[in-house]
Design a protein around this motif. Structure first.
Motif, PDB file in Angstrom:
ATOM      1  N   PRO A 111      -0.778 -28.438 -29.784  1.00  0.00           N
ATOM      2  CA  PRO A 111       0.598 -28.041 -29.437  1.00  0.00           C
ATOM      3  C   PRO A 111       1.208 -27.195 -30.553  1.00  0.00           C
ATOM      4  O   PRO A 111       0.798 -27.278 -31.710  1.00  0.00           O
ATOM      5  CB  PRO A 111       1.328 -29.376 -29.297  1.00  0.00           C
ATOM      6  CG  PRO A 111       0.560 -30.319 -30.155  1.00  0.00           C
ATOM      7  CD  PRO A 111      -0.871 -29.852 -30.106  1.00  0.00           C
ATOM      8  N   ASN A 112       2.173 -26.388 -30.201  1.00  0.00           N
ATOM      9  CA  ASN A 112       2.945 -25.622 -31.185  1.00  0.00           C
ATOM     10  C   ASN A 112       3.927 -26.577 -31.851  1.00  0.00           C
ATOM     11  O   ASN A 112       4.636 -27.300 -31.170  1.00  0.00           O
ATOM     12  CB  ASN A 112       3.724 -24.508 -30.487  1.00  0.00           C
ATOM     13  CG  ASN A 112       2.814 -23.497 -29.836  1.00  0.00           C
ATOM     14  OD1 ASN A 112       2.228 -22.679 -30.503  1.00  0.00           O
ATOM     15  ND2 ASN A 112       2.677 -23.572 -28.517  1.00  0.00           N
ATOM     16  N   VAL A 113       3.971 -26.559 -33.169  1.00  0.00           N
ATOM     17  CA  VAL A 113       4.898 -27.432 -33.895  1.00  0.00           C
ATOM     18  C   VAL A 113       6.156 -26.636 -34.222  1.00  0.00           C
ATOM     19  O   VAL A 113       6.094 -25.556 -34.808  1.00  0.00           O
ATOM     20  CB  VAL A 113       4.263 -27.980 -35.189  1.00  0.00           C
ATOM     21  CG1 VAL A 113       5.263 -28.850 -35.955  1.00  0.00           C
ATOM     22  CG2 VAL A 113       3.004 -28.774 -34.861  1.00  0.00           C
ATOM     23  N   THR A 114       7.297 -27.187 -33.798  1.00  0.00           N
ATOM     24  CA  THR A 114       8.581 -26.536 -34.038  1.00  0.00           C
ATOM     25  C   THR A 114       9.562 -27.530 -34.660  1.00  0.00           C
ATOM     26  O   THR A 114       9.342 -28.738 -34.637  1.00  0.00           O
ATOM     27  CB  THR A 114       9.183 -25.962 -32.736  1.00  0.00           C
ATOM     28  OG1 THR A 114       9.414 -27.022 -31.816  1.00  0.00           O
ATOM     29  CG2 THR A 114       8.269 -24.912 -32.118  1.00  0.00           C
ATOM     30  N   VAL A 115      10.617 -26.970 -35.205  1.00  0.00           N
ATOM     31  CA  VAL A 115      11.698 -27.750 -35.797  1.00  0.00           C
ATOM     32  C   VAL A 115      13.009 -27.270 -35.189  1.00  0.00           C
ATOM     33  O   VAL A 115      13.108 -26.124 -34.750  1.00  0.00           O
ATOM     34  CB  VAL A 115      11.732 -27.594 -37.331  1.00  0.00           C
ATOM     35  CG1 VAL A 115      10.472 -28.180 -37.957  1.00  0.00           C
ATOM     36  CG2 VAL A 115      11.891 -26.140 -37.730  1.00  0.00           C
TER      37      VAL A 115
END
Length: 161
Positions: free
Chosen positions: A7-11
């Motif tokens: 998965p793409n890790v975002t904040v």
């Protein structure tokens, strides 16, 4: 495993001042949408430092994460490409710092806007992601976790030079 799923890790930042929340209005494939100041985790940074960086880039405000509101997994199909994407988002609450009025905002960000919770709830069709409202509701319910839950090993912070 050549086809390992990642998965793409975002904040994302939940920024409140006087009962209003700072959002960005950004140009997307689906038109103008509202979102938390948010973005991708870059190599060599912790989720907390990535959040502070993204807030500055997207809003020209300084931000200091003080608590983790939640960790969210979201999947959607990208308009136009039918690309199946999954995002793992770390949402942080924190203190809003100085505003740098002359600083340019990231490409695609049209403006920032302060909105109440009720104003945000009233326009779900304008939300870039369902995570905007979900993390807001968790924040308003008082959900806060210690930043110590998000550990970044020192090896991540070395860029190899």
């Amino acid at each position: 495993m050549p086809n390992r799923w990642k998965p793409n890790v975002t904040v994302a930042a939940i920024m409140e001042r006087d009962g209003r929340f700072l959002l960005v209005e950004e140009q997307t494939r689906d038109g103008l949408k509202l979102n938390n100041p948010a973005g991708h985790l870059d190599p060599g940074e912790s989720p907390q430092s990535a959040c502070a960086r993204e807030v500055l880039e997207e809003t020209a405000h300084e931000f200091m994460p003080t608590a983790l509101v939640g960790v969210y997994l979201n999947r959607f199909t990208k308009t136009g490409t039918q690309e199946d994407l999954t995002y793992l988002r770390f949402a942080f609450a924190g203190s809003v710092g100085a505003h740098h009025a002359g600083r340019a905002l990231d490409t695609g960000i049209v403006r920032t806007v302060w909105m109440t919770g009720d104003e945000i709830r009233a326009c779900p069709e304008r939300h870039r992601s369902p995570l905007l409202l979900r993390s807001l509701e968790d924040y308003l319910a008082g959900q806060r976790f210690a930043l110590s839950l998000v550990n970044t090993d020192a090896s991540v912070l070395h860029n190899g030079s």
